[in-house]
Scaffold this motif. Structure first.
Motif, PDB file in Angstrom:
ATOM      1  N   HIS A  57       0.991  -1.512   0.144  1.00 20.30           N
ATOM      2  CA  HIS A  57       0.332   0.143   0.222  1.00 20.30           C
ATOM      3  C   HIS A  57       0.937   0.757  -0.177  1.00 20.30           C
ATOM      4  O   HIS A  57       0.327   2.277  -0.477  1.00 20.30           O
ATOM      5  N   ILE A  58       1.792   1.301  -0.299  1.00 23.09           N
ATOM      6  CA  ILE A  58       3.059   2.410  -0.656  1.00 23.09           C
ATOM      7  C   ILE A  58       3.172   2.719  -2.061  1.00 23.09           C
ATOM      8  O   ILE A  58       4.112   1.619  -2.783  1.00 23.09           O
ATOM      9  N   PHE A  59       2.855   3.707  -3.186  1.00 27.09           N
ATOM     10  CA  PHE A  59       2.927   3.496  -3.978  1.00 27.09           C
ATOM     11  C   PHE A  59       3.935   4.704  -4.317  1.00 27.09           C
ATOM     12  O   PHE A  59       3.775   6.014  -3.667  1.00 27.09           O
ATOM     13  N   ALA A  60       4.716   4.765  -5.256  1.00 28.77           N
ATOM     14  CA  ALA A  60       5.649   6.057  -5.912  1.00 28.77           C
ATOM     15  C   ALA A  60       4.477   6.907  -7.113  1.00 28.77           C
ATOM     16  O   ALA A  60       3.407   5.916  -7.796  1.00 28.77           O
ATOM     17  N   ILE A  61       4.418   8.229  -7.046  1.00 26.61           N
ATOM     18  CA  ILE A  61       3.730   8.848  -8.190  1.00 26.61           C
ATOM     19  C   ILE A  61       4.903   8.885  -9.551  1.00 26.61           C
ATOM     20  O   ILE A  61       5.584   9.760  -9.275  1.00 26.61           O
ATOM     21  N   THR A  62       3.932   8.752 -10.260  1.00 27.65           N
ATOM     22  CA  THR A  62       4.705   8.530 -11.619  1.00 27.65           C
ATOM     23  C   THR A  62       2.909   9.188 -12.546  1.00 27.65           C
ATOM     24  O   THR A  62       2.367   9.104 -12.504  1.00 27.65           O
ATOM     25  N   LEU A  63       4.150   9.655 -13.318  1.00 22.70           N
ATOM     26  CA  LEU A  63       3.043   9.989 -14.655  1.00 22.70           C
ATOM     27  C   LEU A  63       3.087   9.618 -15.672  1.00 22.70           C
ATOM     28  O   LEU A  63       3.191   9.189 -15.808  1.00 22.70           O
ATOM     29  N   LYS A  68       9.067   7.193 -14.065  1.00 21.07           N
ATOM     30  CA  LYS A  68      10.374   7.675 -13.308  1.00 21.07           C
ATOM     31  C   LYS A  68       8.826   8.220 -11.913  1.00 21.07           C
ATOM     32  O   LYS A  68       7.565   9.130 -12.093  1.00 21.07           O
ATOM     33  N   ALA A  69       9.578   7.660 -10.618  1.00 21.22           N
ATOM     34  CA  ALA A  69       8.590   8.443  -9.634  1.00 21.22           C
ATOM     35  C   ALA A  69       9.057   9.732  -8.908  1.00 21.22           C
ATOM     36  O   ALA A  69      10.406  10.333  -9.099  1.00 21.22           O
ATOM     37  N   ILE A  70       8.175  10.338  -9.123  1.00 23.69           N
ATOM     38  CA  ILE A  70       8.097  11.944  -8.532  1.00 23.69           C
ATOM     39  C   ILE A  70       8.088  12.654  -7.203  1.00 23.69           C
ATOM     40  O   ILE A  70       7.664  13.272  -6.755  1.00 23.69           O
ATOM     41  N   GLY A  71       7.063  11.670  -6.222  1.00 25.85           N
ATOM     42  CA  GLY A  71       6.988  11.420  -5.080  1.00 25.85           C
ATOM     43  C   GLY A  71       5.954  10.596  -4.235  1.00 25.85           C
ATOM     44  O   GLY A  71       6.644   9.034  -5.127  1.00 25.85           O
ATOM     45  N   LEU A  72       5.578  10.084  -3.580  1.00 26.54           N
ATOM     46  CA  LEU A  72       5.004   9.263  -3.071  1.00 26.54           C
ATOM     47  C   LEU A  72       4.087   9.399  -2.347  1.00 26.54           C
ATOM     48  O   LEU A  72       3.063  10.386  -1.942  1.00 26.54           O
ATOM     49  N   ILE A  73       2.679   8.001  -2.364  1.00 23.54           N
ATOM     50  CA  ILE A  73       1.785   8.613  -1.259  1.00 23.54           C
ATOM     51  C   ILE A  73       1.555   6.792  -1.006  1.00 23.54           C
ATOM     52  O   ILE A  73       1.922   5.532  -1.684  1.00 23.54           O
ATOM     53  N   GLY A  74       0.366   6.384   0.043  1.00 27.47           N
ATOM     54  CA  GLY A  74       0.588   4.878   0.315  1.00 27.47           C
ATOM     55  C   GLY A  74      -0.277   5.260   1.619  1.00 27.47           C
ATOM     56  O   GLY A  74      -0.711   6.783   2.202  1.00 27.47           O
ATOM     57  N   TYR A  75      -0.663   3.761   2.498  1.00 30.88           N
ATOM     58  CA  TYR A  75      -0.772   4.106   4.122  1.00 30.88           C
ATOM     59  C   TYR A  75       0.048   3.361   4.751  1.00 30.88           C
ATOM     60  O   TYR A  75       0.376   2.259   4.425  1.00 30.88           O
ATOM     61  N   LEU A  76      -0.225   3.878   5.453  1.00 27.35           N
ATOM     62  CA  LEU A  76       0.170   3.492   6.899  1.00 27.35           C
ATOM     63  C   LEU A  76      -0.541   2.770   7.732  1.00 27.35           C
ATOM     64  O   LEU A  76      -2.403   3.534   8.014  1.00 27.35           O
ATOM     65  N   VAL A  77      -1.085   1.825   8.295  1.00 27.24           N
ATOM     66  CA  VAL A  77      -2.668   1.351   8.970  1.00 27.24           C
ATOM     67  C   VAL A  77      -2.685   1.124  10.314  1.00 27.24           C
ATOM     68  O   VAL A  77      -1.162   0.093  10.143  1.00 27.24           O
ATOM     69  N   GLY A  78      -3.633   1.167  11.005  1.00 26.47           N
ATOM     70  CA  GLY A  78      -3.639   0.908  12.582  1.00 26.47           C
ATOM     71  C   GLY A  78      -2.690   1.437  13.529  1.00 26.47           C
ATOM     72  O   GLY A  78      -2.121   2.861  13.209  1.00 26.47           O
ATOM     73  N   GLU A  79      -1.502   0.098  13.848  1.00 28.21           N
ATOM     74  CA  GLU A  79      -0.670   0.563  14.927  1.00 28.21           C
ATOM     75  C   GLU A  79       0.526   1.289  14.611  1.00 28.21           C
ATOM     76  O   GLU A  79       1.641   1.647  14.601  1.00 28.21           O
ATOM     77  N   GLY A  90      -7.352   3.651   8.091  1.00 26.86           N
ATOM     78  CA  GLY A  90      -5.591   4.188   7.729  1.00 26.86           C
ATOM     79  C   GLY A  90      -4.949   5.460   7.441  1.00 26.86           C
ATOM     80  O   GLY A  90      -5.677   6.406   7.276  1.00 26.86           O
ATOM     81  N   GLU A  91      -3.506   5.641   7.601  1.00 25.09           N
ATOM     82  CA  GLU A  91      -2.788   7.176   7.945  1.00 25.09           C
ATOM     83  C   GLU A  91      -2.838   7.568   6.177  1.00 25.09           C
ATOM     84  O   GLU A  91      -1.650   6.859   6.108  1.00 25.09           O
ATOM     85  N   ILE A  92      -3.066   8.403   5.191  1.00 21.67           N
ATOM     86  CA  ILE A  92      -2.210   8.302   4.477  1.00 21.67           C
ATOM     87  C   ILE A  92      -0.753   9.607   4.770  1.00 21.67           C
ATOM     88  O   ILE A  92      -1.547  10.597   4.783  1.00 21.67           O
ATOM     89  N   SER A  93      -0.319   8.968   3.746  1.00 16.08           N
ATOM     90  CA  SER A  93       1.042   9.729   3.871  1.00 16.08           C
ATOM     91  C   SER A  93       1.298  10.174   2.510  1.00 16.08           C
ATOM     92  O   SER A  93       1.423   9.714   0.899  1.00 16.08           O
ATOM     93  N   TYR A  94       2.126  10.903   1.963  1.00 16.14           N
ATOM     94  CA  TYR A  94       1.910  12.072   0.712  1.00 16.14           C
ATOM     95  C   TYR A  94       3.373  13.030   0.677  1.00 16.14           C
ATOM     96  O   TYR A  94       3.598  13.225   2.004  1.00 16.14           O
ATOM     97  N   TRP A  95       4.547  13.009  -0.812  1.00 16.86           N
ATOM     98  CA  TRP A  95       4.583  14.646  -0.614  1.00 16.86           C
ATOM     99  C   TRP A  95       4.880  14.314  -1.930  1.00 16.86           C
ATOM    100  O   TRP A  95       4.880  13.290  -2.839  1.00 16.86           O
ATOM    101  N   ILE A  96       5.112  15.454  -2.856  1.00 16.63           N
ATOM    102  CA  ILE A  96       6.005  15.285  -4.059  1.00 16.63           C
ATOM    103  C   ILE A  96       7.031  16.159  -4.220  1.00 16.63           C
ATOM    104  O   ILE A  96       7.059  17.412  -3.586  1.00 16.63           O
ATOM    105  N   GLY A  97       7.748  15.777  -5.394  1.00 16.56           N
ATOM    106  CA  GLY A  97       8.892  16.790  -5.703  1.00 16.56           C
ATOM    107  C   GLY A  97       9.265  18.329  -6.458  1.00 16.56           C
ATOM    108  O   GLY A  97       7.539  18.147  -6.801  1.00 16.56           O
TER     109      GLY A  97
END
Length: 181
Positions: A57-63, A68-79, A90-97
């Motif tokens: 559930h952790i993904f590279a953001i690509t166009l 090419k990975a330009i960022g990340l988005i994904g889940y951290l679940v529960g504990e 689920g906690e959604i976490s992300y960042w982008i260049g």
């Protein structure tokens, strides 16, 4: 598994993404505002991919059309989340260049992850957090329907060895079902 949006393909991370991760993670405007240190070299980026990003559930953001990975988005679940949430939340976490800031890519990717979380993962609630000085992240969360839930003061961040104020937002499954999607 991949998730497709109008402009992006969200896909699992690969070791070959280390160069592009380093390209964006060496910028001082990216990591520290999201709670992690600037990367010092490609080897460090490769280590982060192997130890942190290559998880379910952790993904590279690509166009679309570019792998090419330009960022990340994904889940951290529960504990595994960065703050206390329910076991089936689920906690959604992300960042982008930085070159991709202000183009609406994070809200677009987040909306896809919201659908993924509620439909595919059958989560009960979705959560996001943003540090007090990260107004860009706050705006992205609000655009996606997340609502303020609480503020946590003096939260220790072991990765940066500092204390921060974090605002926590939430989107419930019922709120999502009522949204214009």
């Amino acid at each position: 598994m991949t998730v497709t949006t109008e402009r992006m393909v969200l896909r699992p991370w690969k070791e070959t993404d280390a160069e592009s991760l380093y390209e964006y993670a060496k910028d001082e405007r990216v990591g520290p505002i999201a709670g992690w240190p600037v990367h010092q070299n490609v080897e460090e980026s490769l280590q982060v991919i192997r130890e942190v990003f290559m998880r379910p559930h952790i993904f590279a953001i690509t166009l679309k059309g570019e792998d090419k990975a330009i960022g990340l988005i994904g889940y951290l679940v529960g504990e595994d989340a960065n703050f206390k949430i329910g076991d089936n939340d689920g906690e959604i976490s992300y960042w982008i260049g930085v070159p991709y800031w202000g183009q609406g890519l994070v809200p677009e990717a987040t909306k896809a992850m919201i659908n993924y979380g509620f439909e595919y993962m059958a989560l009960d609630n979705l959560w996001c957090g943003y540090y007090a000085d990260n107004e860009q992240s706050h705006k992205a969360q609000a655009k996606c329907g997340f609502r303020f839930h609480r503020t946590e003061e003096n939260i220790y961040n072991p990765v940066m060895n500092d204390y921060r104020k974090e605002h926590i937002t939430r989107l419930t499954k019922n709120e999502w079902l009522e949204m214009d999607r």
